[in-house]
Write a protein that holds these residues in place. Sequence first.
Motif, PDB file in Angstrom:
ATOM      1  N   ASN A  53      14.707  53.137 126.699  1.00 57.92           N
ATOM      2  CA  ASN A  53      15.516  52.639 127.818  1.00 57.92           C
ATOM      3  C   ASN A  53      16.984  52.457 127.459  1.00 57.92           C
ATOM      4  OD1 ASN A  53      13.120  52.398 129.436  1.00 57.92           O
ATOM      5  ND2 ASN A  53      12.682  50.453 128.413  1.00 57.92           N
ATOM      6  N   THR A  54      17.489  53.238 126.499  1.00 58.55           N
ATOM      7  CA  THR A  54      18.907  53.188 126.155  1.00 58.55           C
ATOM      8  C   THR A  54      19.656  54.218 126.989  1.00 58.55           C
ATOM      9  OG1 THR A  54      18.366  52.572 123.879  1.00 58.55           O
ATOM     10  CG2 THR A  54      20.596  53.340 124.292  1.00 58.55           C
ATOM     11  N   GLY A  55      20.751  53.778 127.667  1.00 59.04           N
ATOM     12  CA  GLY A  55      21.518  54.665 128.529  1.00 59.04           C
ATOM     13  C   GLY A  55      22.462  55.566 127.759  1.00 59.04           C
ATOM     14  N   VAL A  56      23.001  56.570 128.470  1.00 62.85           N
ATOM     15  CA  VAL A  56      23.893  57.538 127.832  1.00 62.85           C
ATOM     16  C   VAL A  56      25.141  56.854 127.287  1.00 62.85           C
ATOM     17  CG1 VAL A  56      25.330  59.566 128.243  1.00 62.85           C
ATOM     18  CG2 VAL A  56      23.061  59.443 129.237  1.00 62.85           C
ATOM     19  N   GLN A  57      25.677  55.880 128.021  1.00 59.36           N
ATOM     20  CA  GLN A  57      26.898  55.217 127.574  1.00 59.36           C
ATOM     21  C   GLN A  57      26.669  54.485 126.251  1.00 59.36           C
ATOM     22  OE1 GLN A  57      29.003  53.037 130.550  1.00 59.36           O
ATOM     23  NE2 GLN A  57      30.302  51.940 129.088  1.00 59.36           N
ATOM     24  N   ASP A  58      25.554  53.767 126.142  1.00 66.57           N
ATOM     25  CA  ASP A  58      25.256  53.060 124.896  1.00 66.57           C
ATOM     26  C   ASP A  58      25.018  54.045 123.755  1.00 66.57           C
ATOM     27  OD1 ASP A  58      25.491  50.602 126.081  1.00 66.57           O
ATOM     28  OD2 ASP A  58      23.353  50.392 126.512  1.00 66.57           O
ATOM     29  N   ILE A  59      24.330  55.143 124.037  1.00 68.12           N
ATOM     30  CA  ILE A  59      24.100  56.154 123.007  1.00 68.12           C
ATOM     31  C   ILE A  59      25.420  56.722 122.524  1.00 68.12           C
ATOM     32  CG2 ILE A  59      23.138  58.453 122.598  1.00 68.12           C
ATOM     33  CD1 ILE A  59      20.865  57.726 124.517  1.00 68.12           C
ATOM     34  N   ALA A  60      26.302  57.040 123.466  1.00 70.34           N
ATOM     35  CA  ALA A  60      27.603  57.604 123.102  1.00 70.34           C
ATOM     36  C   ALA A  60      28.417  56.628 122.258  1.00 70.34           C
ATOM     37  CB  ALA A  60      28.374  57.984 124.364  1.00 70.34           C
ATOM     38  N   ASP A  61      28.422  55.362 122.651  1.00 72.34           N
ATOM     39  CA  ASP A  61      29.184  54.355 121.892  1.00 72.34           C
ATOM     40  C   ASP A  61      28.638  54.208 120.474  1.00 72.34           C
ATOM     41  OD1 ASP A  61      30.769  53.923 124.097  1.00 72.34           O
ATOM     42  OD2 ASP A  61      29.656  52.160 124.793  1.00 72.34           O
ATOM     43  N   GLN A  62      27.316  54.202 120.339  1.00 72.10           N
ATOM     44  CA  GLN A  62      26.719  54.069 119.010  1.00 72.10           C
ATOM     45  C   GLN A  62      27.025  55.281 118.142  1.00 72.10           C
ATOM     46  OE1 GLN A  62      22.504  53.090 119.314  1.00 72.10           O
ATOM     47  NE2 GLN A  62      22.899  51.769 121.068  1.00 72.10           N
ATOM     48  N   LEU A  63      26.973  56.462 118.732  1.00 73.02           N
ATOM     49  CA  LEU A  63      27.292  57.686 117.978  1.00 73.02           C
ATOM     50  C   LEU A  63      28.721  57.662 117.477  1.00 73.02           C
ATOM     51  CD1 LEU A  63      25.509  60.350 120.236  1.00 73.02           C
ATOM     52  CD2 LEU A  63      24.948  59.848 117.844  1.00 73.02           C
TER      53      LEU A  63
END
Length: 370
Positions: free
Chosen positions: A96-106
């Motif tokens: 349930n992790t969104g694209v925005q959170d994934i992008a920020d973590q990357l």
Amino acid sequence: MNTNPAGNGEVGQRPANNTGPIVPKTASEALRPEAGTPPPKRSRASRSQVVVFMNFVISLVMLMVLAAGAALYFGKQAFTEPGPSANGDTFLVKPNTGVQDIADQLERRGLISDARVFRLGVRAFGNDSALKAGEYEIKPRASMRDIMELLKSGKSVMYSLTIPEGLTVEQALQRIADEPALSGDMPATTPPEGSLATDTLRFTRGATRQQMIDKLVADQKKLVDEVWQRRAPDLPLANVEDFVTLASIVEKETGKGDERSRVAAVFLNRLAKGMRLQSDPTIIYGLFGGRGKPADRPIYQSDIQKQTPYNTYLINGLPPTPIANPGRAALEAVANPSKTDDLYFVADGTGGHVFAATLDEHNENVARYR
């Protein structure tokens, strides 16, 4: 330029239609520049505010189109060019992790150069909801598009958990408890001895310890039932529980595949004749239980006389439970043992055993190899 007919030197100007008299000019007037042709008057339509506004709008739209085209071009370049990470790394996407959170973590991990470009690129490809949870191995210099495709594929990093043949349930559970890639607590209830499959399980990070145990129990039950159905007739075993118990003793007695069925035959022959099994591994289990014998602790002669429910030097028949988790080979050996009259065996010092059908022959082997 015209001169007057009198030739008096005065400069004059003839009317435009050349029919009137020449109008004389002074010297200063002659040197003064004449007015040019006036520009045409603007039409009323060109002076309209609507036309002026539409011209502004068209110009603005053209600028926006050009800016959008430039942004698209450079954004696409950034999305597909090699990434900033020289060494690569593993990256965990939680459920349930969104694209925005994934992008920020990357971006924070240094795996991409711009979270906004990654987010817009994922959305441009229609993959907003296509990125899957899991742990992924990001290769060195992976582009944002490479990472997007990897997270879309769901091909997570796989871990292995091996439960070798002959471990007790307690020892197997300790391996499961110590595996850092697993999650969750250990079960409050310990499965019965001998009930876990001896296998290598493949799993992704976040799988629970309970899931691993449930699978091992289910796989062992399936295996035991399958082999038991193919057993030889007239085995001196009362039920499937006795079958697993004897298989666990065979598992602990020898690690050589080519002699398991012969070891099984010895124990089955002894059971058929009412002889005690006299198996050293049953002494050890009776003394130390599921935790196993310490590596530096030998078996003493006095241990043979210690009364436990598992000491097959002192009890008749089989012990009350298995003493380990038997693998397929040991189960198959008990289900279909060698056809032999052997009643004894002794270790030969090389990892194998020497077999005998009579006590005299066995005593000779003991004298030779011990």
